[in-house]
Design an enzyme around this catalytic site. Structure first.
Site, PDB file in Angstrom:
ATOM      1  N   LYS A 149      60.820   8.100  70.558  1.00  0.00           N
ATOM      2  CA  LYS A 149      62.015   7.755  71.297  1.00  0.00           C
ATOM      3  C   LYS A 149      63.080   8.848  71.257  1.00  0.00           C
ATOM      4  CE  LYS A 149      65.030   5.600  69.200  1.00  0.00           C
ATOM      5  NZ  LYS A 149      65.969   4.738  68.455  1.00  0.00           N
ATOM      6  N   THR A 150      63.395   9.294  70.059  1.00  0.00           N
ATOM      7  CA  THR A 150      64.449  10.288  69.924  1.00  0.00           C
ATOM      8  C   THR A 150      64.059  11.587  70.616  1.00  0.00           C
ATOM      9  OG1 THR A 150      64.855   9.304  67.777  1.00  0.00           O
ATOM     10  CG2 THR A 150      66.023  11.318  68.272  1.00  0.00           C
TER      11      THR A 150
ATOM     12  N   ASP B 115      71.215   5.067  73.568  1.00  0.00           N
ATOM     13  CA  ASP B 115      70.169   4.887  72.564  1.00  0.00           C
ATOM     14  C   ASP B 115      70.226   3.450  72.043  1.00  0.00           C
ATOM     15  OD1 ASP B 115      68.177   5.501  70.805  1.00  0.00           O
ATOM     16  OD2 ASP B 115      69.474   6.501  69.346  1.00  0.00           O
ATOM     17  N   GLU B 116      69.130   2.921  71.567  1.00  0.00           N
ATOM     18  CA  GLU B 116      69.097   1.586  70.953  1.00  0.00           C
ATOM     19  C   GLU B 116      69.756   0.534  71.851  1.00  0.00           C
ATOM     20  OE1 GLU B 116      67.395   1.250  68.289  1.00  0.00           O
ATOM     21  OE2 GLU B 116      67.788   2.828  66.822  1.00  0.00           O
TER      22      GLU B 116
ATOM     23  N   GLN C 106      62.676  -4.580  68.607  1.00  0.00           N
ATOM     24  CA  GLN C 106      63.401  -4.160  67.412  1.00  0.00           C
ATOM     25  C   GLN C 106      64.860  -4.614  67.453  1.00  0.00           C
ATOM     26  OE1 GLN C 106      62.484  -0.288  65.553  1.00  0.00           O
ATOM     27  NE2 GLN C 106      61.201   0.071  67.331  1.00  0.00           N
TER      28      GLN C 106
ATOM     29  N   ARG D  15      57.441   0.280  59.793  1.00  0.00           N
ATOM     30  CA  ARG D  15      58.024   1.391  59.032  1.00  0.00           C
ATOM     31  C   ARG D  15      56.935   2.152  58.296  1.00  0.00           C
ATOM     32  NH1 ARG D  15      61.309   2.317  62.020  1.00  0.00           N
ATOM     33  NH2 ARG D  15      60.302   0.661  63.174  1.00  0.00           N
TER      34      ARG D  15
END
Length: 800
Positions: free
Chosen positions: A75-76, A263-264, A294, A640
Site C-alpha cells: 500500500k505505502t 491513506d488509511e 482493517q 501481522r
DNA sequence: CGATGCTCCGTTTTT
DNA sequence: CGGAGCATCG
C-alpha cells in the site's frame, strides 16, 4: 526524536499563498511538455518492480480512485510511487498535491519514502501531513474568518476536560452527576460527525444533563473562542465552516489541490469525509487508499461506510484491488482470509501469496492466563535459542490489562521486551506542565495554562485563591493573569498568597522579557529552574522522577530545532512523539490496535476467548457491527505475522479480580481447519490443569456451528466436568452472564445465588472451601488450600 | 492547604 | 486485584 518541522509554513514557495497566478503556467495534461514527459514515464525506474495492479493504481491519476489494499500488499509503496509519478510526469508541482495521513508517523514515513524515490522534490510537499496538521495550517491563514486569531492554541485532552468542567459548573450543573468526561465524549462524537452546536439533533443533545447538552456544547465553543483556542475536532470542523461560509476560499483550495491522496481511508470519520469531499468537488482527482478489512477504529468515530460507499459518493470511480500479499506465508494468509470472509459488511478481497505454505497457525489452550503467559514465555525462549531475533517477535493483546501477566512472566524469564503504545510524550504530566509555563510566557492570557501551573510546584496558591482570581476575572472580563495583577494591589487576598502571587507575576514578566533576548530553549531552561519546577521533581523520591527529569531535558533540547517558541508550541501540540527509535533486541508487546501497520516474523495472539476477544463490551455496545470490528481486529492480528502466528486461549481468566471460566473465542471456529494446527499444551503443574490427554481437540472446533448449540454446551460441560483432575467446575444449569449469538444479546439472567453462608463449595481452580459471605452472585469463600477469595457463584458447585 | 484513606470502576487510542 | 480520583481529616 522530534521530526524536522514541516508543519508551519515558513518556507516561501511560489506556488503557495493566495492563489498563485502562475497556475496558468502549469503544464496541463495535454501540453507538449507534459506529453513529452509522460512518454518517458514507462521507463522511469520507480515503476519497475510494481505488479500489474500496483502499477494501475499508480497510473490511474485522473478522477476518483479507490485502492483497496489488503494487508501486506504494498500500500505505502503505491501511495508514494503515485506521488512520485504525479511529480515526475509533470502533472503537478509538489505543492499542488494534497496527501493526507492519520498519524504523524505515517506522514513522516511517506515523506521519507517519496524522498528516496524522487529526491529532494519531496521537500516541496507542504501539503503532506495529517488531517489535523493540514487543517491547522489552513485555519491559521484564515483564522479571523472563523472568529479566531492566527496564533490560536490547540488544546490537549486535559485542557479540554478542565474547560468542560468549568462550563458545566458555570451552568450550575452537578459535575459529579454529569461528568465532564462524558460530555467530552459526546462533543467529540458530534465533532466526528461534522456537527456543530446548531446541527446536533435536539433529542441527542438532550441526552446529557436533562436536555442541556446542546447548550453546554455551545457554551464550550464560546469559551474556546474567548480563549482563542480550538480542540482537535475543531481543526476540521472550523475548516468546514470556513469553506461553507466563504466559497471563494474553498475555491482557492480546490484550485490548488490538483491531486489528492488519502491513506488509511477506512479510518476517516464523517467530518474528514466532508472535508475531503468539499476539496475534491472541483477536480475530482481524489485517490483513497485503504482496507475495509482493517477498519478497527469505529469506536472513535471512523466510518467504514466511507470506504464502502466510495463508488456511490464519487460516481465513475475506478476501484483497484491489491490482493497479492508479500508478507505472510500461505497458511497464515488463508487462515486470515477465511476468517475475515465471515464478515458481511465488506467489499471483498481475496488475498493470495506466491510464498510457500509455511507453518500452520497454531492454537494452544492454556488452563488459565498465568499458564498462557508461561507457555508463551517458553515458546519465546525456544525460538530465541534457535536464533530467532527477539525484535521479530510480537505479542498482541486485545486489552492492555492482559499485558501485566505477560510482562511478569517475561521479567521472570529475563526476556527483554518493550511495550509499544502507552502514554505519548506530550501527554505526560511533566511535559504538559512545562508547556503550560511556556504558553503563559508566550501568551499571558492563556488562562488554561495559567491555571494549570499557578500552584505547580505547590506554592500555597490553592483553591481559595484561584476562586478569588476567577471571580474577578469573570466580573471584569479579563484573563486570570490580569485579574491577578489587579488583586495583588488590593487587600482581597490574605498576605501570604498575595505575596506569593506577586512574586509569580514578577517572575512571569521577567521571563517574558527574557524571551526577547534569549533563545527559546534557554528561556525554557530558566523558567523551569526559577519556577522551582525542576526542583520539585528532583526532590521527589518516586521511581519515575528521574525519567521525568530526563523528559524535561529532552523537551528543552528539542526546542533548539525550532525558530521560535510559537512554532515549537505548535509542533508539540500536534506532532511531538516519544523517542521510539529503539532497535534493540527485544520482544514487542502491544495491543492489536497498536500493531496495525507493523509486521513480525512471529506473532503471539493470546486471549482468544469469548468476552475478551471478541470483547463483550464491543458486542454489547455495537452488536453485530461490533462483532465485525472485532473480527477485523483478529484479521489484523493474524496478518501481522510473516512466518508464524500462534493463537492462545485460557480456560480461566481473572477479570476485575474475580476468576471466571472462559470459552474459546468464536474466531477460533472461524478459522479453516486445513491451515490450523491444534497444539497440545505440554503437561503442566497447574493445580487442576490439564493432567492427562487432550481436551480441546475434542471440542468439535471446526464444525462452523455456534457455541450455543446443545452439542457444544455438552462438550463444554464434559470438558469441565471430567478433564480437570477431578475438580468439577460444571457451570450450573442457570448460565450466568449474557449469552451472545453473533453479537446479538440473547439473554441476560441475573438472579440471586442459591449459596448460603457456611456452606461447603467446590471451585475449579481453588478446590474445596467454605462460604463466608454472599453478595449477589459474588461469594467470599475461605478455601481449604488457596485461602480466602472472592468468586462468582457460577464457578463453584455446592457440596453436601 | 496537604496527606491519607476510601470508593468506584474496569476496551481499543490518534490528533 | 489495582489505579485513579475524590472526600475527609489533621
Amino acid at each position: 526524536m522530534v521530526a524536522p518541522m514541516n508543519q508551519t509554513d515558513n518556507s516561501p514557495d511560489p506556488h503557495d499563498g493566495p492563489i498563485p497566478d502562475d497556475l496558468a503556467h502549469q503544464p496541463s495534461s495535454s501540453s507538449l511538455s507534459a506529453r513529452a514527459r509522460a512518454a518517458v514515464a514507462p521507463q522511469l525506474a520507480y515503476l519497475n518492480g510494481l505488479n500489474l495492479e500496483q502499477r494501475a493504481a499508480v497510473e490511474a491519476t485522473e478522477g476518483p480512485v479507490l485502492v483497496l489494499a489488503g494487508a501486506g500488499t504494498g500500500k505505502t509503496r503505491v501511495l508514494t510511487t503515485r506521488i512520485a509519478h504525479l511529480i515526475a510526469t509533470g502533472k503537478a508541482w509538489p505543492s499542488q498535491i494534497l496527501a493526507v495521513t492519520f498519524t504523524n508517523k505515517a506522514a513522516r514515513e511517506m515523506r521519507e519514502r517519496i524522498g528516496r524515490t524522487i529526491g529532494d522534490v519531496a521537500e516541496g510537499m507542504q501539503w503532506l501531513g495529517t488531517f489535523h496538521s493540514i487543517g491547522t495550517k489552513i485555519l491559521r491563514r484564515h483564522a479571523e474568518l472563523v472568529g479566531l486569531r492566527s496564533d490560536f492554541t490547540i488544546l490537549g485532552t486535559d485542557d479540554q476536560l478542565r474547560l468542560m468542567k468549568q462550563v458545566i459548573e458555570a451552568e450550575g450543573i452537578d459535575e459529579k452527576r454529569w461528568p465532564a468526561r462524558q460530555l467530552a465524549g459526546l462533543i467529540d462524537s458530534w465533532k466526528n460527525r461534522g456537527l456543530g452546536p446548531d446541527q446536533v439533533a435536539a433529542g441527542e443533545a438532550g441526552a446529557f444533563a436533562n436536555g442541556r447538552g446542546g447548550r453546554l456544547y455551545r457554551a464550550y465553543q464560546d469559551r474556546l473562542k474567548v480563549l482563542n483556542a480550538v480542540d482537535f475536532g475543531d481543526l476540521l470542523l472550523e475548516c468546514l465552516r470556513l469553506w461553507r461560509e466563504h466559497p471563494d476560499i474553498l475555491e482557492q483550495y480546490q484550485e490548488r489541490f490538483r491531486y489528492m491522496l488519502v491513506d488509511e481511508y477506512q479510518d476517516t470519520n464523517v467530518a474528514q469525509y466532508l472535508w475531503l469531499r468539499l476539496l475534491a468537488q472541483k477536480r475530482k482527482n481524489l485517490c483513497c487508499v485503504g482496507d475495509d478489512d482493517q477498519s478497527i477504529y469505529g469506536w472513535r468515530g471512523a466510518e467504514v461506510d466511507n470506504i464502502l460507499r466510495f463508488e456511490h459518493d464519487f460516481p465513475g470511480a475506478t476501484v483497484i484491488r491489491l490482493e497479492r500479499n508479500y508478507r505472510s506465508t500461505g497458511h497464515i494468509l488463508s487462515a486470515a482470509s477465511v476468517l475475515i470472509a465471515k464478515n458481511q459488511g465488506r467489499l471483498g478481497k481475496t488475498l493470495r501469496t506466491e510464498d510457500e505454505p509455511g507453518e500452520k497457525v497454531t492454537i494452544t489452550g492454556a488452563w488459565d492466563s498465568e499458564d498462557e503467559a508461561r507457555l508463551i514465555g517458553e515458546e519465546i525462549e525456544t525460538l530465541h535459542a534457535g536464533r530467532h531475533s527477539l525484535s521479530e517477535i510480537a505479542i498482541l493483546v486485545r486489552i492492555s490489562a492482559q499485558m501485566r501477566e505477560i510482562e511478569d512472566r517475561l521479567v521472570q524469564l529475563g526476556v527483554p521486551y518493550r511495550v509499544i503504545g502507552g502514554p505519548r510524550f506530550y501527554e505526560r504530566a511533566e511535559i504538559r506542565d512545562a508547556l503550560a509555563y511556556l504558553r503563559v510566557v508566550n501568551q499571558p492570557a492563556d488562562d488554561l495554562a495559567f491555571e494549570r501551573i499557578v500552584n505547580v510546584p505547590k506554592r500555597g496558591l490553592g483553591d481559595a485563591t484561584i476562586q478569588v482570581l476567577h471571580n474577578h476575572a469573570r466580573a471584569a472580563r479579563v484573563p486570570l493573569m490580569e485579574a491577578a495583577r489587579f488583586l495583588v494591589e488590593t487587600d482581597e487576598l490574605k498576605p501570604k498568597p498575595r505575596a506569593t502571587l506577586r512574586d509569580l507575576l514578577i517572575s512571569f514578566s521577567r521571563w517574558s522579557k527574557l524571551s526577547e533576548t534569549l533563545s527559546q530553549s534557554e528561556v525554557a531552561q530558566t523558567v523551569l529552574e526559577e519556577s522551582g519546577y525542576t526542583d520539585m521533581w528532583q526532590k521527589e523520591k518516586s521511581a519515575d522522577a528521574a525519567g521525568r527529569l530526563e523528559n524535561l531535558k529532552e523537551l528543552v533540547r528539542s526546542m533548539e530545532e525550532f525558530p521560535d517558541l510559537q512554532s515549537f508550541l505548535e509542533h508539540v501540540s500536534l506532532v511531538m512523539e516519544a523517542n521510539e527509535s529503539d532497535t534493540s533486541e527485544r520482544v514487542s508487546l502491544m495491543t492489536l490496535h497498536a500493531a496495525k501497520g507493523l509486521e513480525f516474523d512471529t506473532v503471539f495472539l493470546p486471549g482468544w476467548e469469548e468476552g475478551l476477544f471478541p470483547n463483550q463490551r464491543a458486542l454489547d455496545e455495537s452488536g453485530r457491527a461490533g462483532l465485525e470490528e472485532e473480527r477485523r481486529l483478529a484479521h489484523v492480528g493474524l496478518t501481522r505475522a510473516r512466518r508464524r502466528a500462534k493463537i492462545y486461549f485460557a480456560s480461566n481468566r481473572r477479570i476485575h479480580g474475580l476468576w471466571n471460566s472462559t470459552v474459546p473465542s468464536r474466531f477460533i471456529d472461524d478459522l479453516p481447519e486445513a491451515n490450523v494446527e491444534i497444539v497440545e499444551a505440554p503437561a503442566n503443574f497447574s493445580y487442576g490443569g490439564y493432567g492427562g490427554g487432550s481436551r480441546f481437540d475434542r471440542m468439535q472446533p471446526f464444525s462452523g456451528s455456534s457455541y450455543q448449540t446443545p452439542g457444544w454446551q455438552r462438550a463444554q460441560a464434559h470438558r469441565a466436568g471430567t478433564d480437570d483432575g477431578g475438580y468439577s467446575a460444571r457451570r450450573s444449569g442457570d448460565r450466568r452472564g449474557p449469552l451472545m449469538i453473533e453479537g446479538e444479546l440473547v439473554a441476560k439472567s441475573t438472579g440471586s445465588s442459591g449459596f448460603a453462608v457456611g456452606g461447603r463449595v467446590l471451585h475449579s481452580k481453588f478446590g474445596p472451601g467454605t462460604v463466608e459471605a454472599v453478595d449477589g452472585n459474588k461469594l467470599t469463600v475461605e478455601f481449604d488450600k488457596a485461602g480466602r477469595k472472592m468468586v462468582l457463584d457460577s464457578f463453584v458447585e455446592a457440596l453436601r
